[in-house]
Enzyme design. Structure first.
Site, PDB file in Angstrom:
ATOM      1  N   SER A 188      -4.703 -21.932   6.731  1.00 62.51           N
ATOM      2  CA  SER A 188      -3.367 -21.746   6.480  1.00 62.51           C
ATOM      3  C   SER A 188      -2.748 -20.354   6.385  1.00 62.51           C
ATOM      4  O   SER A 188      -1.696 -20.072   5.875  1.00 62.51           O
ATOM      5  CB  SER A 188      -2.769 -22.475   5.109  1.00 62.51           C
ATOM      6  OG  SER A 188      -1.234 -22.489   4.743  1.00 62.51           O
ATOM      7  N   HIS A 226       0.695  -1.152   0.109  1.00 63.04           N
ATOM      8  CA  HIS A 226       0.057   0.022  -0.117  1.00 63.04           C
ATOM      9  C   HIS A 226       0.952   1.350   0.024  1.00 63.04           C
ATOM     10  O   HIS A 226       0.597   2.480  -0.561  1.00 63.04           O
ATOM     11  CB  HIS A 226      -0.944   0.071   1.076  1.00 63.04           C
ATOM     12  CG  HIS A 226      -2.212  -0.897   1.212  1.00 63.04           C
ATOM     13  ND1 HIS A 226      -3.477  -0.600   1.292  1.00 63.04           N
ATOM     14  CD2 HIS A 226      -2.266  -2.043   0.586  1.00 63.04           C
ATOM     15  CE1 HIS A 226      -4.299  -1.447   1.226  1.00 63.04           C
ATOM     16  NE2 HIS A 226      -3.629  -2.687   0.643  1.00 63.04           N
ATOM     17  N   ASP A 227       1.946   1.171   0.544  1.00 59.90           N
ATOM     18  CA  ASP A 227       2.859   2.338   0.680  1.00 59.90           C
ATOM     19  C   ASP A 227       3.509   2.367  -0.658  1.00 59.90           C
ATOM     20  O   ASP A 227       3.624   3.508  -1.362  1.00 59.90           O
ATOM     21  CB  ASP A 227       4.137   2.125   1.630  1.00 59.90           C
ATOM     22  CG  ASP A 227       4.825   3.441   1.790  1.00 59.90           C
ATOM     23  OD1 ASP A 227       4.522   4.356   1.553  1.00 59.90           O
ATOM     24  OD2 ASP A 227       6.148   2.922   1.912  1.00 59.90           O
ATOM     25  N   GLU A 234      -2.964   9.735   3.567  1.00 65.56           N
ATOM     26  CA  GLU A 234      -3.319   8.295   3.085  1.00 65.56           C
ATOM     27  C   GLU A 234      -4.068   7.050   4.071  1.00 65.56           C
ATOM     28  O   GLU A 234      -4.762   6.386   3.878  1.00 65.56           O
ATOM     29  CB  GLU A 234      -2.349   7.608   2.495  1.00 65.56           C
ATOM     30  CG  GLU A 234      -1.695   8.367   1.170  1.00 65.56           C
ATOM     31  CD  GLU A 234      -0.376   7.878   0.713  1.00 65.56           C
ATOM     32  OE1 GLU A 234       0.058   6.519   0.826  1.00 65.56           O
ATOM     33  OE2 GLU A 234       0.577   8.580   0.335  1.00 65.56           O
ATOM     34  N   PRO A 254      -5.188  -0.902  -6.579  1.00 61.94           N
ATOM     35  CA  PRO A 254      -6.301  -1.603  -7.403  1.00 61.94           C
ATOM     36  C   PRO A 254      -7.348  -2.139  -6.549  1.00 61.94           C
ATOM     37  O   PRO A 254      -6.937  -2.667  -5.587  1.00 61.94           O
ATOM     38  CB  PRO A 254      -5.443  -2.610  -7.980  1.00 61.94           C
ATOM     39  CG  PRO A 254      -4.169  -2.607  -7.244  1.00 61.94           C
ATOM     40  CD  PRO A 254      -3.812  -1.436  -6.709  1.00 61.94           C
ATOM     41  N   HIS A 280      -1.129 -13.223  -0.543  1.00 59.51           N
ATOM     42  CA  HIS A 280      -2.530 -13.480   0.157  1.00 59.51           C
ATOM     43  C   HIS A 280      -2.826 -14.781   0.962  1.00 59.51           C
ATOM     44  O   HIS A 280      -3.585 -15.264   1.371  1.00 59.51           O
ATOM     45  CB  HIS A 280      -3.850 -13.288  -0.915  1.00 59.51           C
ATOM     46  CG  HIS A 280      -4.019 -11.966  -1.336  1.00 59.51           C
ATOM     47  ND1 HIS A 280      -4.949 -11.639  -2.015  1.00 59.51           N
ATOM     48  CD2 HIS A 280      -3.903 -10.733  -0.847  1.00 59.51           C
ATOM     49  CE1 HIS A 280      -5.335 -10.154  -2.351  1.00 59.51           C
ATOM     50  NE2 HIS A 280      -4.331  -9.879  -1.464  1.00 59.51           N
ATOM     51  N   THR A 281      -1.396 -15.512   0.719  1.00 54.90           N
ATOM     52  CA  THR A 281      -1.384 -16.869   1.389  1.00 54.90           C
ATOM     53  C   THR A 281      -1.342 -16.364   3.090  1.00 54.90           C
ATOM     54  O   THR A 281      -1.656 -17.308   3.832  1.00 54.90           O
ATOM     55  CB  THR A 281      -0.284 -17.498   0.988  1.00 54.90           C
ATOM     56  OG1 THR A 281      -0.211 -18.840   1.690  1.00 54.90           O
ATOM     57  CG2 THR A 281       1.097 -16.679   1.529  1.00 54.90           C
ATOM     58  N   ASP A 308       7.876   5.436   0.138  1.00 56.23           N
ATOM     59  CA  ASP A 308       8.420   6.885   0.743  1.00 56.23           C
ATOM     60  C   ASP A 308       7.677   7.093   2.347  1.00 56.23           C
ATOM     61  O   ASP A 308       7.788   7.939   3.021  1.00 56.23           O
ATOM     62  CB  ASP A 308       7.985   7.883  -0.101  1.00 56.23           C
ATOM     63  CG  ASP A 308       6.454   8.275  -0.004  1.00 56.23           C
ATOM     64  OD1 ASP A 308       5.681   7.322   0.398  1.00 56.23           O
ATOM     65  OD2 ASP A 308       6.143   9.466  -0.468  1.00 56.23           O
TER      66      ASP A 308
END
Length: 326
Positions: free
Chosen positions: A249, A67-68, A88, A165, A195-196, A75
């Protein structure tokens, strides 16, 4: 379909601009070897303590780096507070991020040993690597030398072209969004493997269960047995319940995410979208085979992502406190 609004072509000029920023000039492995020789050991020490008591923070802390970097480059702008909630951090896509206090904890530990030396942007990158490794994932050498930005705007993450996105993105938009940052289709499918580990709110996918096209229907691309299981956890309009992205998991970094997606059990539309492109679909299969290169590839793509739009040299600053500019 909800993601159809994103199927446009991004301006070539904008793509070129971001790609030029993505080279990461000025970064190097071991940047703090002389100025703060124990920097990485201090970071990993704090992460180990945190993971021992709160392993569920691994997903959010890994996602924080993503996200950064995707907004204004890597930054540290996602860390900045705002009295009026206009940074943000307070933008809708970032409201699910957790672990900001862990970044602060690492910064405090570093400031006590090497005041004013290690940037918050580098801390976010190092923590992302260390939580991955702590959850049995790969280890990679993190390039450091980033400096911290001074601008953080609420609207940047939700910009329809250059923002993060959305979870309902289709494959066309996902590929464009990554290309905008100098990342290719392989980087997209590899980094999606993050996403695991982690969780998602029911509100991020409930339309797939209850109202996919606005007619009270379910998403036909999702395994109906999986839909039935999810409906037991997520009632319509549920805004608070969280569900594992990788059921059974979610605290272990492994390849089971790819197995789920190939079985049409990707939780988010952006996960399921990986089946809609020949290159990403081929990688899904390869990542679940004996010849999987996922762990190696993940480290490579994370290094590449960590170079997006970085500030180095005399640019930006090294914040004394990660939540505010000096």
């Amino acid at each position: 379909m909800a993601s159809s609004k994103h199927s446009f072509v991004l301006p070539i000029l904008v793509i070129a601009l971001f790609t030029l920023q993505a080279e990461g000039q000025g970064l190097k492995v071991g940047f703090y070897d002389k100025s703060c020789p124990y920097a990485e050991k201090i970071v990993s020490g704090v992460v180990s303590q945190v993971m021992a008591v709160a392993p569920s923070l691994s997903g959010p802390l890994l996602r924080m780096h993503f996200h950064d970097c995707f907004i204004r480059g890597c930054d540290g702008s996602v860390l900045l507070d705002s009295a009026t909630k206009q940074s943000e951090k307070f933008s809708p896509p970032n409201l699910s991020l957790r672990g900001f206090n862990i970044i602060d904890r690492v910064k405090t530990a570093l400031e006590s040993k090497c005041p004013g030396v290690v940037s918050c942007a580098d801390i976010v990158a190092l923590v992302a690597r260390d939580v991955t490794f702590a959850t049995k994932g790969p280890f990679w050498e993190v390039e450091t030398g980033r400096r911290d930005g001074k601008v953080s705007l609420f609207n940047d993450p939700i910009n329809p072209v250059t923002g993060l996105p959305p979870f309902f993105s289709n494959i066309t938009f996902l590929k464009q969004s990554f290309a905008l940052r100098g990342l290719n289709t392989k980087d997209l499918v590899v980094l999606s493997g993050g996403h695991t580990i982690g969780m998602s709110h029911c509100s991020s996918f409930d339309s797939r269960l209850y109202n996919f096209t606005g007619k009270g229907d379910t998403d036909p691309t999702m395994d109906p047995n999986y839909i039935a299981r999810l409906k037991l956890k997520c009632k319509p309009k549920d805004q608070t319940t969280i569900v594992e992205l990788d059921p059974g998991s979610f605290k272990t970094f492994d390849d089971s995410y790819y197995r789920l997606v190939t079985k049409r059990r990707g939780l988010l539309q952006s996960d399921a979208a990986l089946l809609d492109d020949p290159e990403t679909k081929a990688y899904l299969v390869q990542a679940t085979s004996h010849g999987s290169t996922f762990f190696k590839d993940f480290g490579v793509s994370m290094v590449k992502m960590g170079r997006i739009g970085v500030l180095t040299g005399s640019q930006g600053e090294v914040r004394k406190v990660c939540t505010k500019i000096n």
